[in-house]
Scaffold this active site. Sequence first.
Site, PDB file in Angstrom:
ATOM      1  N   ARG A 160      41.508  15.352 -28.888  1.00  0.00           N
ATOM      2  CA  ARG A 160      42.961  15.352 -29.167  1.00  0.00           C
ATOM      3  C   ARG A 160      43.670  16.557 -28.542  1.00  0.00           C
ATOM      4  O   ARG A 160      44.756  16.938 -28.983  1.00  0.00           O
ATOM      5  CB  ARG A 160      43.255  15.293 -30.672  1.00  0.00           C
ATOM      6  CG  ARG A 160      42.700  14.063 -31.331  1.00  0.00           C
ATOM      7  CD  ARG A 160      43.438  13.718 -32.603  1.00  0.00           C
ATOM      8  NE  ARG A 160      42.938  12.480 -33.150  1.00  0.00           N
ATOM      9  CZ  ARG A 160      41.984  12.406 -34.080  1.00  0.00           C
ATOM     10  NH1 ARG A 160      41.471  13.504 -34.585  1.00  0.00           N
ATOM     11  NH2 ARG A 160      41.576  11.241 -34.511  1.00  0.00           N
ATOM     12  N   LYS A 207      53.412  17.385 -16.884  1.00  0.00           N
ATOM     13  CA  LYS A 207      53.228  15.943 -16.710  1.00  0.00           C
ATOM     14  C   LYS A 207      51.810  15.698 -16.216  1.00  0.00           C
ATOM     15  O   LYS A 207      51.403  16.283 -15.198  1.00  0.00           O
ATOM     16  CB  LYS A 207      54.231  15.374 -15.701  1.00  0.00           C
ATOM     17  CG  LYS A 207      55.601  15.118 -16.287  1.00  0.00           C
ATOM     18  CD  LYS A 207      56.482  14.357 -15.313  1.00  0.00           C
ATOM     19  CE  LYS A 207      57.856  14.116 -15.893  1.00  0.00           C
ATOM     20  NZ  LYS A 207      58.777  13.470 -14.921  1.00  0.00           N
ATOM     21  N   GLU A 215      59.831  18.871  -1.434  1.00  0.00           N
ATOM     22  CA  GLU A 215      60.073  19.172  -2.857  1.00  0.00           C
ATOM     23  C   GLU A 215      60.740  20.546  -3.002  1.00  0.00           C
ATOM     24  O   GLU A 215      61.526  20.760  -3.918  1.00  0.00           O
ATOM     25  CB  GLU A 215      58.764  19.118  -3.666  1.00  0.00           C
ATOM     26  CG  GLU A 215      58.073  17.756  -3.661  1.00  0.00           C
ATOM     27  CD  GLU A 215      58.624  16.750  -4.690  1.00  0.00           C
ATOM     28  OE1 GLU A 215      59.582  17.080  -5.416  1.00  0.00           O
ATOM     29  OE2 GLU A 215      58.080  15.632  -4.752  1.00  0.00           O
ATOM     30  N   LYS A 245      62.277  24.974 -11.452  1.00  0.00           N
ATOM     31  CA  LYS A 245      61.585  23.957 -12.266  1.00  0.00           C
ATOM     32  C   LYS A 245      61.385  24.450 -13.692  1.00  0.00           C
ATOM     33  O   LYS A 245      61.578  23.698 -14.655  1.00  0.00           O
ATOM     34  CB  LYS A 245      60.249  23.565 -11.623  1.00  0.00           C
ATOM     35  CG  LYS A 245      59.531  22.533 -12.496  1.00  0.00           C
ATOM     36  CD  LYS A 245      58.713  21.532 -11.766  1.00  0.00           C
ATOM     37  CE  LYS A 245      58.298  20.417 -12.741  1.00  0.00           C
ATOM     38  NZ  LYS A 245      57.383  19.465 -12.174  1.00  0.00           N
ATOM     39  N   GLU A 255      61.847  15.086 -20.763  1.00  0.00           N
ATOM     40  CA  GLU A 255      62.740  14.236 -19.977  1.00  0.00           C
ATOM     41  C   GLU A 255      63.549  13.301 -20.870  1.00  0.00           C
ATOM     42  O   GLU A 255      63.628  12.099 -20.659  1.00  0.00           O
ATOM     43  CB  GLU A 255      61.919  13.425 -18.957  1.00  0.00           C
ATOM     44  CG  GLU A 255      62.726  13.038 -17.727  1.00  0.00           C
ATOM     45  CD  GLU A 255      61.859  12.518 -16.576  1.00  0.00           C
ATOM     46  OE1 GLU A 255      60.880  13.205 -16.210  1.00  0.00           O
ATOM     47  OE2 GLU A 255      62.160  11.451 -16.065  1.00  0.00           O
ATOM     48  N   ARG A 274      65.834  16.950 -17.066  1.00  0.00           N
ATOM     49  CA  ARG A 274      64.602  16.948 -16.267  1.00  0.00           C
ATOM     50  C   ARG A 274      64.617  15.819 -15.236  1.00  0.00           C
ATOM     51  O   ARG A 274      63.969  15.921 -14.191  1.00  0.00           O
ATOM     52  CB  ARG A 274      63.375  16.833 -17.185  1.00  0.00           C
ATOM     53  CG  ARG A 274      62.068  16.944 -16.403  1.00  0.00           C
ATOM     54  CD  ARG A 274      60.856  17.226 -17.240  1.00  0.00           C
ATOM     55  NE  ARG A 274      59.685  17.360 -16.392  1.00  0.00           N
ATOM     56  CZ  ARG A 274      58.517  17.842 -16.764  1.00  0.00           C
ATOM     57  NH1 ARG A 274      58.357  18.246 -18.004  1.00  0.00           N
ATOM     58  NH2 ARG A 274      57.517  17.934 -15.913  1.00  0.00           N
ATOM     59  N   ASN A 298      63.908  14.188 -10.256  1.00  0.00           N
ATOM     60  CA  ASN A 298      63.548  12.948  -9.558  1.00  0.00           C
ATOM     61  C   ASN A 298      64.482  12.652  -8.388  1.00  0.00           C
ATOM     62  O   ASN A 298      64.448  11.546  -7.841  1.00  0.00           O
ATOM     63  CB  ASN A 298      63.571  11.765 -10.542  1.00  0.00           C
ATOM     64  CG  ASN A 298      62.517  11.923 -11.620  1.00  0.00           C
ATOM     65  OD1 ASN A 298      61.453  12.487 -11.371  1.00  0.00           O
ATOM     66  ND2 ASN A 298      62.809  11.455 -12.816  1.00  0.00           N
ATOM     67  N   HIS A 336      63.540  10.406  -5.491  1.00  0.00           N
ATOM     68  CA  HIS A 336      62.293   9.724  -5.843  1.00  0.00           C
ATOM     69  C   HIS A 336      62.466   8.207  -5.968  1.00  0.00           C
ATOM     70  O   HIS A 336      61.509   7.472  -5.730  1.00  0.00           O
ATOM     71  CB  HIS A 336      61.709  10.301  -7.134  1.00  0.00           C
ATOM     72  CG  HIS A 336      61.022  11.626  -6.927  1.00  0.00           C
ATOM     73  ND1 HIS A 336      61.682  12.737  -6.438  1.00  0.00           N
ATOM     74  CD2 HIS A 336      59.735  12.018  -7.122  1.00  0.00           C
ATOM     75  CE1 HIS A 336      60.819  13.755  -6.358  1.00  0.00           C
ATOM     76  NE2 HIS A 336      59.638  13.337  -6.762  1.00  0.00           N
ATOM     77  N   HIS A 390      60.278   6.212  -3.688  1.00  0.00           N
ATOM     78  CA  HIS A 390      59.211   5.410  -4.290  1.00  0.00           C
ATOM     79  C   HIS A 390      59.218   3.996  -3.713  1.00  0.00           C
ATOM     80  O   HIS A 390      58.156   3.402  -3.452  1.00  0.00           O
ATOM     81  CB  HIS A 390      59.404   5.389  -5.809  1.00  0.00           C
ATOM     82  CG  HIS A 390      58.252   4.788  -6.541  1.00  0.00           C
ATOM     83  ND1 HIS A 390      58.232   3.466  -6.907  1.00  0.00           N
ATOM     84  CD2 HIS A 390      57.074   5.312  -6.958  1.00  0.00           C
ATOM     85  CE1 HIS A 390      57.087   3.204  -7.524  1.00  0.00           C
ATOM     86  NE2 HIS A 390      56.369   4.311  -7.572  1.00  0.00           N
ATOM     87  N   HIS A 410      53.726  11.080  -0.347  1.00  0.00           N
ATOM     88  CA  HIS A 410      54.748  11.122  -1.409  1.00  0.00           C
ATOM     89  C   HIS A 410      55.936  12.028  -1.035  1.00  0.00           C
ATOM     90  O   HIS A 410      57.094  11.626  -1.117  1.00  0.00           O
ATOM     91  CB  HIS A 410      54.107  11.570  -2.728  1.00  0.00           C
ATOM     92  CG  HIS A 410      55.107  11.825  -3.802  1.00  0.00           C
ATOM     93  ND1 HIS A 410      55.822  10.812  -4.402  1.00  0.00           N
ATOM     94  CD2 HIS A 410      55.568  12.977  -4.360  1.00  0.00           C
ATOM     95  CE1 HIS A 410      56.662  11.324  -5.296  1.00  0.00           C
ATOM     96  NE2 HIS A 410      56.521  12.645  -5.289  1.00  0.00           N
TER      97      HIS A 410
HETATM   98  N1  GLY Z   1      57.854  15.978 -10.859  1.00  0.00           N
HETATM   99  C1  GLY Z   1      58.947  15.763 -11.738  1.00  0.00           C
HETATM  100  C2  GLY Z   1      58.765  16.419 -13.053  1.00  0.00           C
HETATM  101  O1  GLY Z   1      57.858  17.207 -13.230  1.00  0.00           O
HETATM  102  O2  GLY Z   1      59.524  16.151 -13.950  1.00  0.00           O
END
Ligand code: GLY
Length: 376
Positions: free
Chosen positions: A123, A145, A187, A229, A239, A244, A248, A251, A255, A269
């Site tokens: 956990r 993430k 990025e 960031k 998010e 947040r 994107n 993206h 994508h 990417h």
């Molecule tokens: N790569 C986008 C984020 O970390 O929210």
Amino acid sequence: MDVIPVELGGRSYDVTIEAGLLNRLSAVASGYLPSADQAIPFVADRNTHERYSQAVSASFDAVGRKLEWFIVEPGEGAKTWPVLEKLTDWLLALGVTRGDHVFALGGGVVGDLTGFACAILKRGCGFVQIPTTLLAQVDSSVGGKTAINTGAGKNLIGAFHQPSAVLIDPLTLDTLPDREMGAGYAEVLKYGLLGDADFFAWLEANGSKVIAREPAALTHAIATSIRAKARIVAEDERELSGRRALLNLGHTFGHALEAETGFSQELLHGEGVALGMVLAARYSARRGHLDDGDAERTACAIAQVGLRSEITQLSLSCSGAKLVDHMRHDKKMEGGTLPFLLLNAVGDAFLARDVKLDDVTAFLDEQLACNNQAEF
Ligand code: GLY
């Protein structure tokens, strides 16, 4: 040395950036080691292991500590249920407990896989990110993430699980292939475009130095990106508020292009994000939010470091409708609509929730036609 805090209350941590850090990793990471009788678990891909295991092991040998390595094949193929199962079984066999830390040495794939394994092991146990690609250093290693891919799509199974530390050695980028350097640079540029016009202008003037790994420019670009960031993640860790989601930018378009090219080597990417940012800027101009000049400035900033900025540079034979179909499978789709990141200005992105996919189709058809004409 730069130390950038990510302020998340009880889940706060520091990102440390230091040239040569890998050679003294045992000292830098001393706060995250298991008891002296236990081996230290490291996850890496085969390439990263070949490149850095000697230096890393030497650093720990010097203080009498033993490492155990879990090595995965390079590429997205490692972000799967079977590899996750093997990794969690391996960690259980090593006797990793909730208070222990697992070290993820590599790019985004290794970080995402290891982070997710640590999110679910007993956990939740600790982990330390040691990203070795530009993209992982400025984006995926920071913010918690973690995910694996399934047949239904990329990153659909995952968790928010913050690392206990992120340790960055910019010298690892010296051996990064130029193409991956460019993909990571997209990025970096994203942070300027979405929220920092001065940084964007600095990159227009200094982007080639970053790509050439000139130490001062490279460290400034990495640190500024991570500060941006860290600020956004601290405001909206999961998010939820839309803040947040700004990360994107580029993206959604990107994508769709990645999906159309089969998530293959044809379009990495970050390269998809670069093209996606140009499309987001041009679509913002089409809707009257952004000056045409700033949309083209975005395309120039991407093209000037050798990244593709026009969809004609991909060998696509599809319509706007086909690209929009890929968008319909985006995990951000909500009640039949897709929120889009658009631009009011360079350095000022916003989330538009009123975008009609039919309008995006028409825009993409124009871009594809306009690019086709440009070829003749
Ligand atoms: N790569 C986008 C984020 O970390 O929210």
